[in-house]
Write an enzyme that holds these catalytic residues in place. Structure first.
Site, mmCIF file in Angstrom:
data_model
loop_
_atom_site.group_PDB
_atom_site.id
_atom_site.type_symbol
_atom_site.label_atom_id
_atom_site.label_comp_id
_atom_site.label_asym_id
_atom_site.label_seq_id
_atom_site.Cartn_x
_atom_site.Cartn_y
_atom_site.Cartn_z
ATOM 1 N N CYS A 19 -10.490 -21.397 5.456
ATOM 2 C CA CYS A 19 -10.878 -20.235 4.656
ATOM 3 C C CYS A 19 -12.180 -19.623 5.169
ATOM 4 O O CYS A 19 -12.719 -18.704 4.544
ATOM 5 C CB CYS A 19 -11.012 -20.610 3.178
ATOM 6 S SG CYS A 19 -12.242 -21.899 2.851
ATOM 7 N N GLU A 73 -8.141 -16.040 5.599
ATOM 8 C CA GLU A 73 -7.618 -17.387 5.823
ATOM 9 C C GLU A 73 -7.005 -17.390 7.215
ATOM 10 O O GLU A 73 -6.396 -16.393 7.628
ATOM 11 C CB GLU A 73 -6.548 -17.704 4.777
ATOM 12 C CG GLU A 73 -6.309 -19.170 4.548
ATOM 13 C CD GLU A 73 -7.113 -19.738 3.383
ATOM 14 O OE1 GLU A 73 -6.951 -20.930 3.108
ATOM 15 O OE2 GLU A 73 -7.892 -18.980 2.780
#
EC number: 2.1.1.35
Length: 367
Positions: free
Chosen positions: A319, A353
């Site tokens: 992330c 992401e």
């Protein structure tokens, strides 16, 4: 997300900028061109949290720009949130006009699923008594949701304190309990794309998988079909309990789940110290071929990176592309990037992401 940044007409440009940023971060490692997985422009977010802001006799859903807790952005709807959340917002607002439900209510949280379930958490600056429970039960029945009431030292549940998501990956259906207050992937559509990508990148294996930071088993369940057996770790008690329930609900028996941090598991595998939570698990019996990691924004610590180096394949969901690049820099002398991907979980923000498959250079024995 800064609400002013929400503009669907700019989506393609913003996504192209993220793609270029990821390309530049991974360029020193000779990464292939990233596969790009778009988000829906609207109604993609399955979770939302609002403060309540009073103007005269009226209260409104409110959000705030980062760093500014005094200038509310008042909302009647929230177009990035799921359609279910948008449908519930005005009905809930009408309900809090009831003094029992609305008195000293200061925050509302929604949790929904692609399969249509919804859980609403109501947060109060007062004790909740029997009259609140009776009113909340009527509201939950009317809205077709579960409700959680929270105040200092209290947590009252009307219905269930979780929702159940239903996902299909590679022709197999999975159900996932997603508890109130626990982490879940916010963008359900992109999460599905991540699961399919990871399933494909892992491939069919005849060895075992080690997974760190497994959460509620989001990736664990489908990836277990690709390997002989899985050892998965997670430190959050809430997530561990949800993952265990998910294993049971889906009838999966080739996964062992242990409540250990990545650092603790590294110590166990290196023989630094024993852990009672590993009692009955023979680590030496596993034939690990792949390690799967989905770490927090800080990425993997140095020792966990060194542990990952021992595996022929590292499947890494990140992330934070900056810490991903830092971890790859530590691993690049033994591993190369064979696949990479951009998953646009967070449209209209700079966050992204990403995923990489790292494979060991040459033929090296796993020590």
């Amino acid at each position: 997300m800064s609400y002013s940044a929400f503009d669907p007409s700019t989506y393609s440009t913003q996504l192209a900028e993220k793609q270029q940023r990821l390309r530049e971060l991974l360029a020193p490692f000779n990464a292939p061109e990233p596969e790009v997985f778009e988000s829906p422009r609207l109604n993609y977010r399955l979770r939302a949290e609002f403060r309540l802001w009073r103007e005269g006799e009226d209260r409104h859903y409110a959000m705030f720009a980062p760093g500014d807790k005094h200038t509310p952005i008042l909302l009647e709807d929230f177009p990035i949130a799921s359609q279910r959340i948008n449908d519930l917002m005005p009905r809930l607002k009408a309900a809090w006009a009831d003094s029992v439900l609305g008195f000293k209510l200061f925050q509302v949280e929604f949790l929904t699923t692609l399969s249509g379930e919804a859980l609403i958490t109501l947060c109060y600056h007062r004790p909740l008594k029997d009259d609140w429970q009776a009113a909340a039960k009527r509201l939950a029945d009317d809205l077709g949701v579960s409700l959680v009431g929270r105040s200092k030292g209290q947590r009252l549940v009307i219905g269930q304190d979780f929702v159940t998501e239903e996902l299909s990956i590679a022709g197999q259906s999975y159900s996932y309990r997603q508890p109130e207050g626990a982490f879940t992937q916010p963008n359900g559509t992109v999460n599905l794309k991540m699961l399919h990508w990871a399933y494909d990148a892992l491939g069919q294996r005849e060895d075992d998988l080690l997974e760190l930071y497994c959460g509620n088993g989001n990736f664990t369940l489908p990836l277990s079909r690709r390997v002989r057996q899985v050892l998965a770790t997670e430190i959050s008690k809430t997530s561990v309990n949800a993952a265990l329930a998910n294993l049971d609900d889906n009838g999966i028996d080739n996964i062992r789940l242990v409540r250990l941090s990545a650092e603790e598991l590294t110590q166990a595998l290196n023989g630094v110290r024993p852990f009672r939570r590993l009692e009955g698990i023979d680590l030496a019996a596993y034939q690990f071929g792949t390690i799967f990691v989905d770490p927090p924004r800080a990425g993997m610590d140095v020792d966990t990176c060194e542990l990952a180096r021992r595996f022929p394949r590292i499947l890494y969901i990140s992330c934070n592309p900056e810490t991903l690049a830092q971890n790859i820099a530590q691993l690049q002398d033994t591993h190369r990037i064979s696949r990479c991907a951009l998953f646009d979980q967070f449209p209209y923000t700079h966050h992204m992401e990403s995923g990489v498959l790292l494979e060991r250079r040459g033929e090296m024995f796993m020590g």
